[in-house]
Design an enzyme around this catalytic site. Sequence first.
Site, mmCIF file in Angstrom:
data_model
loop_
_atom_site.group_PDB
_atom_site.id
_atom_site.type_symbol
_atom_site.label_atom_id
_atom_site.label_comp_id
_atom_site.label_asym_id
_atom_site.label_seq_id
_atom_site.Cartn_x
_atom_site.Cartn_y
_atom_site.Cartn_z
ATOM 1 C CD GLU A 1 -2.573 -1.089 2.711
ATOM 2 O OE1 GLU A 1 -2.601 -0.023 3.370
ATOM 3 O OE2 GLU A 1 -3.170 -2.109 3.048
ATOM 4 C CB CYS B 1 2.398 7.170 3.789
ATOM 5 S SG CYS B 1 2.702 5.927 5.046
ATOM 6 C CB CYS C 1 5.442 -5.888 9.141
ATOM 7 S SG CYS C 1 6.480 -5.149 10.414
ATOM 8 C CB CYS D 1 3.263 -3.894 16.618
ATOM 9 S SG CYS D 1 4.981 -3.364 16.517
ATOM 10 C CB CYS E 1 0.316 -3.093 13.679
ATOM 11 S SG CYS E 1 0.738 -2.627 12.009
ATOM 12 N N GLY F 1 5.697 -2.388 6.963
ATOM 13 C CA GLY F 1 7.075 -2.872 7.050
ATOM 14 C C GLY F 1 7.922 -2.091 8.025
ATOM 15 C CD GLU F 2 11.437 -1.072 11.728
ATOM 16 O OE1 GLU F 2 10.399 -0.662 12.266
ATOM 17 O OE2 GLU F 2 12.420 -0.328 11.547
ATOM 18 C CB SER G 1 8.157 5.813 11.114
ATOM 19 O OG SER G 1 7.526 5.320 12.273
ATOM 20 C CB SER H 1 6.661 3.104 16.615
ATOM 21 O OG SER H 1 6.474 3.610 15.313
ATOM 22 C CG LEU H 2 8.232 5.227 23.447
ATOM 23 C CD1 LEU H 2 9.568 4.514 23.347
ATOM 24 C CD2 LEU H 2 8.383 6.550 24.189
ATOM 25 C CG HIS H 3 3.277 2.757 19.943
ATOM 26 N ND1 HIS H 3 2.937 4.004 19.464
ATOM 27 C CD2 HIS H 3 3.594 2.033 18.844
ATOM 28 C CE1 HIS H 3 3.061 4.028 18.148
ATOM 29 N NE2 HIS H 3 3.456 2.845 17.738
ATOM 30 C CG ASN I 1 -7.005 4.356 11.739
ATOM 31 O OD1 ASN I 1 -8.202 4.492 11.492
ATOM 32 N ND2 ASN I 1 -6.074 5.169 11.281
ATOM 33 C CB CYS J 1 -0.204 0.020 9.417
ATOM 34 S SG CYS J 1 0.663 1.453 9.923
HETATM 35 N N1 SAH Z 1 7.553 -0.218 11.316
HETATM 36 C C1 SAH Z 1 7.648 1.195 11.403
HETATM 37 C C2 SAH Z 1 6.880 1.947 10.339
HETATM 38 C C3 SAH Z 1 5.496 1.465 9.958
HETATM 39 S S1 SAH Z 1 4.184 1.693 11.097
HETATM 40 C C4 SAH Z 1 7.283 1.668 12.789
HETATM 41 O O1 SAH Z 1 6.955 0.846 13.632
HETATM 42 O O2 SAH Z 1 7.396 2.861 13.070
HETATM 43 C C5 SAH Z 1 3.844 3.409 11.129
HETATM 44 C C6 SAH Z 1 3.187 3.895 12.416
HETATM 45 O O3 SAH Z 1 1.790 3.521 12.459
HETATM 46 C C7 SAH Z 1 3.817 3.302 13.652
HETATM 47 O O4 SAH Z 1 3.956 4.271 14.655
HETATM 48 C C8 SAH Z 1 2.809 2.256 14.028
HETATM 49 O O5 SAH Z 1 2.961 1.889 15.360
HETATM 50 C C9 SAH Z 1 1.507 2.949 13.727
HETATM 51 N N2 SAH Z 1 0.330 2.076 13.632
HETATM 52 C C10 SAH Z 1 0.263 0.767 13.324
HETATM 53 N N3 SAH Z 1 -0.999 0.308 13.370
HETATM 54 C C11 SAH Z 1 -1.781 1.356 13.709
HETATM 55 C C12 SAH Z 1 -3.184 1.512 13.937
HETATM 56 N N4 SAH Z 1 -4.019 0.512 13.795
HETATM 57 N N5 SAH Z 1 -3.633 2.751 14.302
HETATM 58 C C13 SAH Z 1 -2.764 3.780 14.424
HETATM 59 N N6 SAH Z 1 -1.445 3.688 14.209
HETATM 60 C C14 SAH Z 1 -0.936 2.492 13.871
#
Ligand code: SAH
Length: 364
Positions: free
Chosen positions: A91, A104, A111, A115, A118, A173-174, A203, A226-228, A311, A354
Site C-alpha cells: 500500500e 507514505c 512485516c 506489534c 497493527c 514494514g519495518e 519511522s 514508535s514508542l507507544h 485506527n 497500516c
Molecule cells: N515499522 C515502522 C513503520 C510502519 S508503522 C514503525 O513501527 O514505526 C507506522 C506507524 O503507524 C507506527 O507508529 C505504528 O505503530 C503505527 N500504527 C500501526 N498500526 C496502527 C493503527 N491501527 N492505528 C494507528 N497507528 C498504527
Amino acid sequence: MKKILFDLTDSELEQFVTDMGLPRFRAKQIREWLNRGAPNFSVMKNLPTELREKLDSVAKTLPVKIVQKLESNDNQTTKFLLELNDCEQIECVLMRTTYGNSVCVSSQAGCAMGCKFCASTLLGLKRNLTVNEMFAQVLIAQWELRGDKLKDTHPNGDANNNDVSHIVVMGTGEPLQNTENVIGFLERANKDLNISWRRITVSTCGIVPGIDALNTCGRPINLAISLHAPDDDLRAQIMPINNRYKIQEVLDAAFKFSETHNRQLMIEYILLGKKNEHGEIELFNSTPEHAEKLSDLMHGHNVMVNLIPWNAVDERDFASISGNAVHRFQDILIKNGIHTRIRRERGADIGSACGQLRLKSARK
Ligand code: SAH
C-alpha cells in the site's frame, strides 16, 4: 514474466528498443515517461498507437501496478493498493496538506515485527522491497498529482502544488530491517526528485543498529520512533521488539541521531484502550501516570510527541479511547513542557491505517 522497463539501465533500454527493431530515440522518449511515473504505455502520447500496444504485450512500465485506488471523503487523501511483479501487494498513501504533498511509502511486503495493535504484521513478512519498488510508489503519487503534465518552474522556486514534497517511510514494514535499500531509495528521491532531506521521515519501532546506520549515512532526515508505551514491561506486551532493544537504548540512539543532525525527534504514541470483562473501555497505555512517565523520558530533549488515535483493526482486541481522555493525556505533557500534537486522522474511511487494505485484499 513481462520485462519492467523502469528497472533497465539506459543502455539496456536502448538494447531493448533496438531489439524490437525500433530507432534508438524511442528509448529516450520512453525513459522520460517512466521518470514521470507513467502507469502504462497507453499514456505515452508521442509513441504510435501500435507501438504502445506492442510494448504493452511484452513489458510493464513500473515495478508496481495499481490494483485499487481509493479517495477519502476529505478529498485530500488517496490510497493505492499496488501489486509487485511477483504478485505481492503493498500500500502507499498520498496526502495533500497545506504544507505540501506527502507520500507514505511501504518498505516491506508485510512485516515481521508482530506489534499487537497493527494490521500490517498479521500475515507476517513476505519480503523486503527493492529501491525501485519504493521509488515507484513516489512516482505513482507524482503521476496522480501531475498526470502527463510536465513540471512547471515556479518563479520563486517553491515546490509546486503538484510536486511530491515530503516522504514518510511509515507504510507497511519495518524500514530498518531493510536499511540499505531504504537509504538507496531516499538518496534517489533526493537526487532525482529533488526532495529535501529535511522533508523526509523514517519511522521505526526501534531497531538500534539501524538507527546507528542511519546516523552513519549522515543525511539530515527526520527520525520517528514508535514508542507507544513509557516503560519496558508495558511496551514488551504490545511490541515484541522491546525484548531485543529496551526503551532507554532506543531513545539514546534516537537522541544521538537528532542531536547530530539538529533535527527534532518525533515520538509516535498510539493511545490505546482495552475492553474489560464488562465491556467497558479501560485505558491501556494512556492513563495520567503513563503521561507523567512519558514526560520524564522526554524531558530535556528536542522531541515532538505525536499522539495517535488508534485506527481500529478488527483482528486486534484494543479499543480507541475518548477524545477527552486524549486531551487529558496531552495536557499532562504540555504541563511538563513537552512539545506534543494530536495526529489528525486521515483517510480512516479508506482503511488508511497500516496494512488494512492489503489485509482485506489478501483475505478475499
Ligand atoms: N515499522 C515502522 C513503520 C510502519 S508503522 C514503525 O513501527 O514505526 C507506522 C506507524 O503507524 C507506527 O507508529 C505504528 O505503530 C503505527 N500504527 C500501526 N498500526 C496502527 C493503527 N491501527 N492505528 C494507528 N497507528 C498504527
